[in-house]
Design a protein around this motif. Sequence first.
Motif, PDB file in Angstrom:
ATOM      1  N   SER A 164       0.814  -1.213   0.000  1.00  0.00           N
ATOM      2  CA  SER A 164       0.000   0.000   0.000  1.00  0.00           C
ATOM      3  C   SER A 164       0.845   1.259   0.000  1.00  0.00           C
ATOM      4  O   SER A 164       1.872   1.334   0.658  1.00  0.00           O
ATOM      5  N   PRO A 165       0.413   2.283  -0.753  1.00  0.00           N
ATOM      6  CA  PRO A 165       1.154   3.545  -0.787  1.00  0.00           C
ATOM      7  C   PRO A 165       0.664   4.529   0.264  1.00  0.00           C
ATOM      8  O   PRO A 165      -0.516   4.544   0.623  1.00  0.00           O
ATOM      9  N   LEU A 166       1.570   5.358   0.725  1.00  0.00           N
ATOM     10  CA  LEU A 166       1.175   6.556   1.460  1.00  0.00           C
ATOM     11  C   LEU A 166       0.424   7.461   0.487  1.00  0.00           C
ATOM     12  O   LEU A 166       0.727   7.516  -0.688  1.00  0.00           O
ATOM     13  N   GLY A 167      -0.589   8.171   0.997  1.00  0.00           N
ATOM     14  CA  GLY A 167      -1.293   9.126   0.148  1.00  0.00           C
ATOM     15  C   GLY A 167      -2.622   8.635  -0.381  1.00  0.00           C
ATOM     16  O   GLY A 167      -3.193   9.254  -1.280  1.00  0.00           O
ATOM     17  N   VAL A 168      -3.113   7.509   0.178  1.00  0.00           N
ATOM     18  CA  VAL A 168      -4.422   6.993  -0.213  1.00  0.00           C
ATOM     19  C   VAL A 168      -5.281   6.875   1.042  1.00  0.00           C
ATOM     20  O   VAL A 168      -5.188   5.884   1.774  1.00  0.00           O
ATOM     21  N   ASP A 240       3.252  19.909   1.351  1.00  0.00           N
ATOM     22  CA  ASP A 240       2.045  20.463   0.726  1.00  0.00           C
ATOM     23  C   ASP A 240       1.969  19.973  -0.715  1.00  0.00           C
ATOM     24  O   ASP A 240       2.368  20.663  -1.657  1.00  0.00           O
ATOM     25  N   VAL A 241       1.466  18.753  -0.885  1.00  0.00           N
ATOM     26  CA  VAL A 241       1.371  18.144  -2.210  1.00  0.00           C
ATOM     27  C   VAL A 241       0.008  17.468  -2.341  1.00  0.00           C
ATOM     28  O   VAL A 241      -0.610  17.097  -1.340  1.00  0.00           O
ATOM     29  N   PRO A 242      -0.471  17.286  -3.568  1.00  0.00           N
ATOM     30  CA  PRO A 242      -1.735  16.560  -3.749  1.00  0.00           C
ATOM     31  C   PRO A 242      -1.582  15.100  -3.332  1.00  0.00           C
ATOM     32  O   PRO A 242      -0.474  14.557  -3.327  1.00  0.00           O
ATOM     33  N   THR A 243      -2.680  14.463  -2.976  1.00  0.00           N
ATOM     34  CA  THR A 243      -2.622  13.054  -2.588  1.00  0.00           C
ATOM     35  C   THR A 243      -2.431  12.169  -3.811  1.00  0.00           C
ATOM     36  O   THR A 243      -2.615  12.601  -4.964  1.00  0.00           O
ATOM     37  N   VAL A 244      -2.076  10.919  -3.554  1.00  0.00           N
ATOM     38  CA  VAL A 244      -1.982   9.941  -4.637  1.00  0.00           C
ATOM     39  C   VAL A 244      -3.323   9.811  -5.348  1.00  0.00           C
ATOM     40  O   VAL A 244      -3.381   9.714  -6.584  1.00  0.00           O
ATOM     41  N   LEU A 245      -4.416   9.830  -4.600  1.00  0.00           N
ATOM     42  CA  LEU A 245      -5.742   9.733  -5.213  1.00  0.00           C
ATOM     43  C   LEU A 245      -6.048  10.946  -6.088  1.00  0.00           C
ATOM     44  O   LEU A 245      -6.727  10.825  -7.113  1.00  0.00           O
ATOM     45  N   ASP A 246      -5.555  12.123  -5.704  1.00  0.00           N
ATOM     46  CA  ASP A 246      -5.744  13.315  -6.533  1.00  0.00           C
ATOM     47  C   ASP A 246      -5.039  13.166  -7.880  1.00  0.00           C
ATOM     48  O   ASP A 246      -5.545  13.609  -8.918  1.00  0.00           O
ATOM     49  N   ILE A 247      -3.868  12.562  -7.854  1.00  0.00           N
ATOM     50  CA  ILE A 247      -3.035  12.476  -9.054  1.00  0.00           C
ATOM     51  C   ILE A 247      -3.405  11.279  -9.924  1.00  0.00           C
ATOM     52  O   ILE A 247      -3.281  11.324 -11.153  1.00  0.00           O
ATOM     53  N   ALA A 248      -3.868  10.203  -9.307  1.00  0.00           N
ATOM     54  CA  ALA A 248      -4.079   8.924  -9.998  1.00  0.00           C
ATOM     55  C   ALA A 248      -4.845   9.041 -11.314  1.00  0.00           C
ATOM     56  O   ALA A 248      -4.449   8.419 -12.321  1.00  0.00           O
ATOM     57  N   ALA A 271      -7.523  -0.434  -1.375  1.00  0.00           N
ATOM     58  CA  ALA A 271      -7.036  -1.050  -2.611  1.00  0.00           C
ATOM     59  C   ALA A 271      -7.981  -0.783  -3.783  1.00  0.00           C
ATOM     60  O   ALA A 271      -7.549  -0.364  -4.868  1.00  0.00           O
ATOM     61  N   GLN A 272      -9.260  -1.032  -3.591  1.00  0.00           N
ATOM     62  CA  GLN A 272     -10.218  -0.814  -4.676  1.00  0.00           C
ATOM     63  C   GLN A 272     -10.377   0.671  -5.000  1.00  0.00           C
ATOM     64  O   GLN A 272     -10.636   1.034  -6.157  1.00  0.00           O
ATOM     65  N   VAL A 273     -10.214   1.518  -3.987  1.00  0.00           N
ATOM     66  CA  VAL A 273     -10.300   2.963  -4.213  1.00  0.00           C
ATOM     67  C   VAL A 273      -9.185   3.412  -5.149  1.00  0.00           C
ATOM     68  O   VAL A 273      -9.419   4.156  -6.111  1.00  0.00           O
ATOM     69  N   LEU A 274      -7.959   2.959  -4.880  1.00  0.00           N
ATOM     70  CA  LEU A 274      -6.827   3.322  -5.736  1.00  0.00           C
ATOM     71  C   LEU A 274      -6.980   2.711  -7.118  1.00  0.00           C
ATOM     72  O   LEU A 274      -6.751   3.385  -8.134  1.00  0.00           O
ATOM     73  N   ASP A 275      -7.366   1.447  -7.174  1.00  0.00           N
ATOM     74  CA  ASP A 275      -7.537   0.762  -8.448  1.00  0.00           C
ATOM     75  C   ASP A 275      -8.541   1.505  -9.324  1.00  0.00           C
ATOM     76  O   ASP A 275      -8.326   1.689 -10.531  1.00  0.00           O
ATOM     77  N   ALA A 276      -9.645   1.960  -8.728  1.00  0.00           N
ATOM     78  CA  ALA A 276     -10.682   2.661  -9.488  1.00  0.00           C
ATOM     79  C   ALA A 276     -10.218   4.037  -9.955  1.00  0.00           C
ATOM     80  O   ALA A 276     -10.663   4.524 -11.000  1.00  0.00           O
TER      81      ALA A 276
END
Length: 319
Positions: A164-168, A240-248, A271-276
């Motif tokens: 799992s990544p930081l930022g999700v 101060d950076v966007p999250t991984v979900l913001d960038i994905a 996991a499913q949140v990042l995948d989607a």
Amino acid sequence: MKRFIRIALGAVVALIGCGVFFWVVLPQRTAAVLIQLNNMSAGLVDKTLATEIGDIHYLEGGQGQTIVLVHGIYARKEHWVDLARHLVDDYHVIALDLPGFGDNAALADGEYLLDRQRDNLSLFFDGLGLVNAHVAANSMGAYVSVLLAQTRPDIFSSLAFIGSPLGVPTPRPSDMDKALAQGEIPLLVQSEDDFHQRNAWLSPQMPYLPGPILNSWMQSEVARGDQNARVWDIVHTQSDVPTVLDIAPDLAMDALVIWCNPDRIFHISGAQVLDAALQASTLVTLEGCGHLPMLDQTDKVAAAYLDFLQTVTPQGLSK
């Protein structure tokens, strides 16, 4: 004949005695030798890249398309060796110590801001002339890699989240989320007891490490305890950076998400949140492993990753 047997037995006893001496009396030297032998057995060679922020230590081996392995907070390049062992027959593999971590010199506090870590990782890629590489990363290293993929997509052929990544942000709180809410930081090591407790948080069953290596890494981490506390704060509250979900959604390269259950650091509900959120993603969930699946279940991670690499679109092939 009896004399020969006595001589042979004496030689064996002497070798055992030397081994015990180095193991117990010179643990740092023994650890260095054992680490080097393990790296070599995986087809990896220790190398150093000189940059404007100091030397960056890395391991390299194999031939073919390039894979770059990026570790998480307080971790080190050697955590990838067992996985790299499965990759070097078909790929050119690089595992680096992120600037400021592992065998690299500590940096000024500001260099640990996530956007500065992104820039420093970019220096490493540029220093080795890497483009269109497959990047596989864990935890904080995955966050830094995502930030780099956003600004330098030319560097990436694919992106794999190995653990799992930081930022999700996860729909369900993890054990670490609950601990942080109580003012505890499970991943922060400032004593030997902290080190062993942290390892228990990371893995349901931390793989065996020879005593000299384990103690060497523990002493190194404890010695940086005060700085590690500052690094945690810088990464988690000052960046101060966007999250991984913001960038994905903006990441066009093929992606693989490997997430373990139970991961006590970031709950598997993420996991499913990042995948989607990713444009082109393959999701693999594993049971019985923790935050470091490349150590917990190396064979399964290697199989999943190699299968994924075969699906990467031709235009993304590494040079």
